[in-house]
Structures are given as structure tokens and as C-alpha cells.
Write a protein that holds these residues in place. Structure first.
Motif: not given
Length: 271
Positions: A156, A159-160, A230, A152-153
Motif C-alpha cells: 500500500h 502504490v500510494s 516503500s 500502511a503495509d
């Protein structure tokens, strides 16, 4: 089933944040280690349950795996543990109330992150790799999960992470709603099962599954670090803003008004 009102839960969460901010270093490290290991054990159970389901029933396997994953949070809340994602709600709420400093929040998050990582790495290495519980027959499932996370970048993953900790902190919030063990377990169960079934990313869970695949020589630390950053940031927003700030703004004033009303009534009665 006796319940606390949202105003009472707000007060309980703020006081939990105050207590967590004042924990001594040794307690933070031990309880953080345990919580990281508990989440990893819940994930390990998820992998084993879902893998043992026949491939033709893969969707059912994923649902059953998600249904047993809440073991980790249940152990953390009821047996005792310091979990980063839950602290991403309680300490900011105490900070919003002016009861702890931003520095105290940062200190707690840093120490709990390190301790959670050590607990998750312990389970990943000794149970996942040494005992082979994430390898062999379980390797394909474990690797598929880990690859989906690291591939996942940043956007993503971020937000996840928000979606995950929105649900995880709601699970903790609901555990404060109940005054008995059965109610606490039930309150935690469904939000956690939901985030796992949906596929949202949990930073402490990722501390287990990705390193487990690194120990199996299937992934690298260079893949883990960007994912960690992230998801950490997304989890922080999900807990501190979507639950902590939302409920603080909604219920803290009502709680203050209720407290003042009781104090006024008591004073009038005394006079």
C-alpha cells in the motif's frame, strides 16, 4: 499566458536533469536541505490550517489544509531547491536521452535524499518539537497523519507513493509549461493539492511528519524505515516511469524530428 509545448517541456526537463546531475556537492546539499525544509513547512502549514477548523467541518479542514500544502513545492521551484521527488523525473529523462549515466542518477538521488532528510528533520525538531507546533493542540492531528502512513503495509505504501509522485511530477511538468510566475504557481497548485487531499504518500513529507512524532515519543525509527523504503520506491516509479518515461517516449522523437527539420530548412536556406 505564454506556454511551452509538451515537446518543449520534454527538452527543458532533460536539460534540467543534465544540470542537476552536474551540480557540485555543496550546492546539492544546501539546495536539498532547503527543499526538505520547504516541504516540511508546507506540511506544517497544512496541519495548522486543518486543525483550526471546527471538528464538525473536518472535511473542509482537510481540503483547506491540502490547498496550502503546495507552498513547499512553490518555494522549491521558484526560490530554488533540490527535491528528490522532482529529480525522480528529470534525471531519468536525461538518462533516457543518453545525456547522463545511471551512476549520476543514483549519486544525485542519494545526496538529495540525505539533504532533504536533514532539512525535514530540522523543521520537525526545532519547529515541530522544540516550538511545539506539531504537539500540544496539534498533536492529535499530527499523530493521526503519521500513524496512517507508518501503518500502511509495503504494497500500500508503494502504490500510494506511485500516485503521489505521478501528481507531484506533473506539477513540476506544468511549472515548465508556463513562462511566467503566476502560470507556474497555478500549474503546480492543483496536482499537489490533489495528492494531499487524496492521501497519497510523499517520501520527503514523511521525512517530516513521522520524525516529528518520533521526537514527541509517539512513534519509533523502526516504524519509519519500512515506510521510507516503500514510499521511496513508489515515488521513484511514479516519477521515472509514469511521467518521465511516458513523456519521453511520447515527445522526444517528435522533438528530434522538429529539430532536424529546422536544421534541414536552415541548411537549405543557407545554400
Amino acid at each position: 499566458m505564454p506556454l511551452n509545448s509538451p515537446q518543449q517541456i520534454t527538452d527543458l526537463t532533460i536539460h534540467a536533469g543534465i544540470r542537476k546531475a552536474s551540480l557540485p556537492l555543496g550546492a546539492i546539499l544546501v539546495l536539498g536541505f532547503l527543499a526538505g525544509a520547504f516541504i516540511a513547512l508546507g506540511f506544517l502549514l497544512d496541519i495548522h490550517v486543518s486543525t483550526l477548523i471546527p471538528p464538525a467541518w473536518a472535511s473542509l479542514g482537510n481540503l483547506l489544509g491540502a490547498a496550502v500544502f503546495p507552498l513547499g513545492l512553490i518555494l522549491t521551484i521558484l526560490a530554488g531547491g533540490e527535491l528528490l521527488t522532482g529529480n525522480m523525473m528529470s534525471l531519468p529523462m536525461a538518462m533516457y536521452a543518453g545525456r547522463v549515466s545511471a551512476l549520476a542518477v543514483a549519486r544525485n538521488w542519494l545526496l538529495v535524499t540525505i539533504a532533504n532528510l536533514l532539512g525535514a528533520l530540522f523543521v520537525a525538531y526545532f519547529f515541530g518539537h522544540f516550538l511545539g507546533l506539531t504537539e500540544g493542540a496539534f498533536m492529535a492531528k499530527s499523530l493521526a497523519i503519521a500513524q496512517a502512513k507508518v501503518n500502511a503495509d509495503f504494497a500500500h505504501g508503494f502504490v500510494s507513493g506511485i500516485g503521489c509522485n505521478w501528481l507531484v511530477c506533473l506539477a513540476v511538468w506544468l511549472s515548465y509549461a508556463s513562462k511566467d510566475v503566476a502560470g507556474k504557481v497555478l500549474g503546480m497548485w492543483f496536482p499537489v493539492m490533489a495528492f494531499v487531499a487524496i492521501g497519497f504518500q510523499h517520501v520527503v513529507a514523511n521525512m517530516f511528519i513521522v520524525p516529528a512524532m518520533i521526537f514527541a515519543d509517539a512513534l519509533t525509527w523502526a516504524q519509519f524505515v519500512p515506510n521510507f523504503i516503500s514510499v521511496f520506491l513508489g515515488n521513484a516509479v511514479g516519477g521515472a516511469v509514469f511521467v518521465g518515461l511516458a513523456y519521453y517516449l511520447s515527445y522526444s522523437k517528435a522533438l528530434e524530428a522538429e529539430t532536424q527539420s529546422v536544421a534541414t530548412t536552415t541548411s537549405t536556406t543557407t545554400v
